[in-house]
Design a protein around this motif. Structure first.
Motif, mmCIF file in Angstrom:
data_model
loop_
_atom_site.group_PDB
_atom_site.id
_atom_site.type_symbol
_atom_site.label_atom_id
_atom_site.label_comp_id
_atom_site.label_asym_id
_atom_site.label_seq_id
_atom_site.Cartn_x
_atom_site.Cartn_y
_atom_site.Cartn_z
ATOM 1 N N THR A 1 43.079 35.164 -25.724
ATOM 2 C CA THR A 1 44.090 36.170 -26.069
ATOM 3 C C THR A 1 45.462 35.744 -25.575
ATOM 4 O O THR A 1 46.473 35.937 -26.262
ATOM 5 C CB THR A 1 43.709 37.540 -25.469
ATOM 6 N N ARG A 2 45.514 35.151 -24.400
ATOM 7 C CA ARG A 2 46.798 34.690 -23.841
ATOM 8 C C ARG A 2 47.414 33.621 -24.742
ATOM 9 O O ARG A 2 48.616 33.637 -25.025
ATOM 10 C CB ARG A 2 46.567 34.134 -22.432
ATOM 11 N N ILE A 3 46.590 32.671 -25.211
ATOM 12 C CA ILE A 3 47.078 31.612 -26.099
ATOM 13 C C ILE A 3 47.620 32.219 -27.392
ATOM 14 O O ILE A 3 48.700 31.853 -27.871
ATOM 15 C CB ILE A 3 45.952 30.598 -26.392
ATOM 16 N N VAL A 4 46.858 33.158 -27.951
ATOM 17 C CA VAL A 4 47.278 33.818 -29.195
ATOM 18 C C VAL A 4 48.613 34.524 -28.996
ATOM 19 O O VAL A 4 49.518 34.423 -29.835
ATOM 20 C CB VAL A 4 46.203 34.818 -29.676
ATOM 21 N N ILE B 1 47.509 29.326 -35.053
ATOM 22 C CA ILE B 1 46.193 29.688 -34.524
ATOM 23 C C ILE B 1 45.237 29.993 -35.669
ATOM 24 O O ILE B 1 44.038 29.696 -35.608
ATOM 25 C CB ILE B 1 46.286 30.869 -33.515
ATOM 26 N N THR B 2 45.762 30.555 -36.766
ATOM 27 C CA THR B 2 44.933 30.808 -37.938
ATOM 28 C C THR B 2 44.407 29.494 -38.517
ATOM 29 O O THR B 2 43.243 29.398 -38.905
ATOM 30 C CB THR B 2 45.745 31.566 -39.016
ATOM 31 N N GLU B 3 45.257 28.487 -38.549
ATOM 32 C CA GLU B 3 44.837 27.171 -39.058
ATOM 33 C C GLU B 3 43.751 26.562 -38.164
ATOM 34 O O GLU B 3 42.762 26.016 -38.658
ATOM 35 C CB GLU B 3 46.042 26.235 -39.134
ATOM 36 N N ILE B 4 43.910 26.678 -36.853
ATOM 37 C CA ILE B 4 42.912 26.144 -35.917
ATOM 38 C C ILE B 4 41.568 26.848 -36.118
ATOM 39 O O ILE B 4 40.524 26.201 -36.218
ATOM 40 C CB ILE B 4 43.397 26.312 -34.457
ATOM 41 N N LEU B 5 41.602 28.164 -36.195
ATOM 42 C CA LEU B 5 40.359 28.935 -36.357
ATOM 43 C C LEU B 5 39.684 28.638 -37.694
ATOM 44 O O LEU B 5 38.464 28.536 -37.775
ATOM 45 C CB LEU B 5 40.644 30.427 -36.231
ATOM 46 N N SER B 6 40.481 28.477 -38.746
ATOM 47 C CA SER B 6 39.923 28.188 -40.072
ATOM 48 C C SER B 6 39.245 26.825 -40.093
ATOM 49 O O SER B 6 38.160 26.666 -40.666
ATOM 50 C CB SER B 6 41.021 28.241 -41.133
ATOM 51 N N GLU B 7 39.879 25.842 -39.481
ATOM 52 C CA GLU B 7 39.279 24.501 -39.421
ATOM 53 C C GLU B 7 38.014 24.524 -38.571
ATOM 54 O O GLU B 7 37.025 23.866 -38.895
ATOM 55 C CB GLU B 7 40.285 23.489 -38.874
ATOM 56 N N SER C 1 40.749 39.779 -36.741
ATOM 57 C CA SER C 1 41.679 40.453 -35.839
ATOM 58 C C SER C 1 43.112 40.000 -36.094
ATOM 59 O O SER C 1 44.034 40.821 -36.168
ATOM 60 C CB SER C 1 41.290 40.161 -34.388
ATOM 61 N N LEU C 2 43.299 38.695 -36.256
ATOM 62 C CA LEU C 2 44.633 38.154 -36.550
ATOM 63 C C LEU C 2 45.155 38.684 -37.881
ATOM 64 O O LEU C 2 46.328 39.028 -38.010
ATOM 65 C CB LEU C 2 44.592 36.621 -36.590
ATOM 66 N N GLY D 1 51.736 45.428 -44.326
ATOM 67 C CA GLY D 1 50.680 45.237 -45.323
ATOM 68 C C GLY D 1 50.306 43.784 -45.481
ATOM 69 O O GLY D 1 49.350 43.455 -46.157
ATOM 70 N N GLY D 2 51.067 42.902 -44.876
ATOM 71 C CA GLY D 2 50.703 41.493 -44.882
ATOM 72 C C GLY D 2 51.169 40.730 -46.107
ATOM 73 O O GLY D 2 50.896 39.564 -46.240
ATOM 74 N N ARG D 3 51.921 41.380 -46.999
ATOM 75 C CA ARG D 3 52.257 40.755 -48.267
ATOM 76 C C ARG D 3 53.112 39.499 -48.084
ATOM 77 O O ARG D 3 52.838 38.460 -48.675
ATOM 78 C CB ARG D 3 52.998 41.764 -49.148
#
Length: 199
Positions: free
Chosen positions: A63-66, A78-84, A105-106, A116-118
């Motif tokens: 959580t601290r890194i995020v 971080i999304t790219e790291i998690l996806s890979e 969560s992200l 809304g994330g658009r």
């Protein structure tokens, strides 16, 4: 399992985004925190158990890194790291579940932040499209922007604001009077390429 989380996923992604002094400073700190976490949770394939990655992803250390990356406007990293990692660790059930939870969560947090994330989704979609063309030697993400440079000198920048999106295209090569036909060919080529994307 022959993919190590830190050496084969985290470090290559972090290194890719060390494009200026400000980002490099943040990412060096993030890299240290990942390495310290590896020592604590022992999820390395070399001297630990990859299944321990699940505990790390649910920890305050992660959580601290995020939060550091969020503060620096680099949530996409971080999304790219998690996806890979998800693609590489899909055979380990507990790790796969933890990775999916972290990604969900992200995504939820990003949707709240962007109304809304658009905007985040559009920038992410553009990044994916441009990467798949293999026409760009460098693509750099910002919080609400994307800058891409082609091998032939074109610089494309997309940015978003409350009013909408702005697209700016520059060409960094100089043409003399006798080379105008080459310039025209280049303009036509890039126009045809943009048309082929059909965004």
């Amino acid at each position: 399992m022959n993919v190590d989380f830190i050496r084969h996923i985290v470090n290559p992604v972090l290194n890719k985004y060390m494009v200026n002094q400000e980002k490099t400073r943040v990412l060096i700190e993030v890299k240290k925190l990942f390495q310290q976490s590896e020592e604590v949770y022992r999820f390395s394939i070399y001297n630990g158990d990859p299944r321990n990655l699940a505990a790390f992803l649910k920890s305050n250390d992660f959580t601290r890194i995020v939060n550091i990356l969020k503060s620096a406007g680099m949530t996409y990293l971080i999304t790219e790291i998690l996806s890979e990692a998800l693609a590489s660790y899909s055979g380990i059930k507990e790790v796969e579940e933890a990775l999916n939870q972290a990604l969900d969560s992200l995504k939820r947090e990003t949707q709240v932040e962007t109304g809304g994330g658009r905007k985040e989704d559009v920038i992410s979609m553009l990044e994916s499209v441009l990467k798949n063309t293999n026409l760009f030697k460098q693509i750099e993400r910002g919080r609400n922007s994307l800058t891409a440079e082609t091998h032939s000198g074109w610089l494309l920048r997309v940015s978003s604001s409350k009013k909408g999106y702005k697209l700016k295209i520059n060409f960094t090569k100089n043409y003399r009077g006798s080379e105008t036909s080459e310039l025209m060919k280049e303009v036509v080529r890039i126009a045809e390429w943009i048309n082929s994307l059909r965004l």
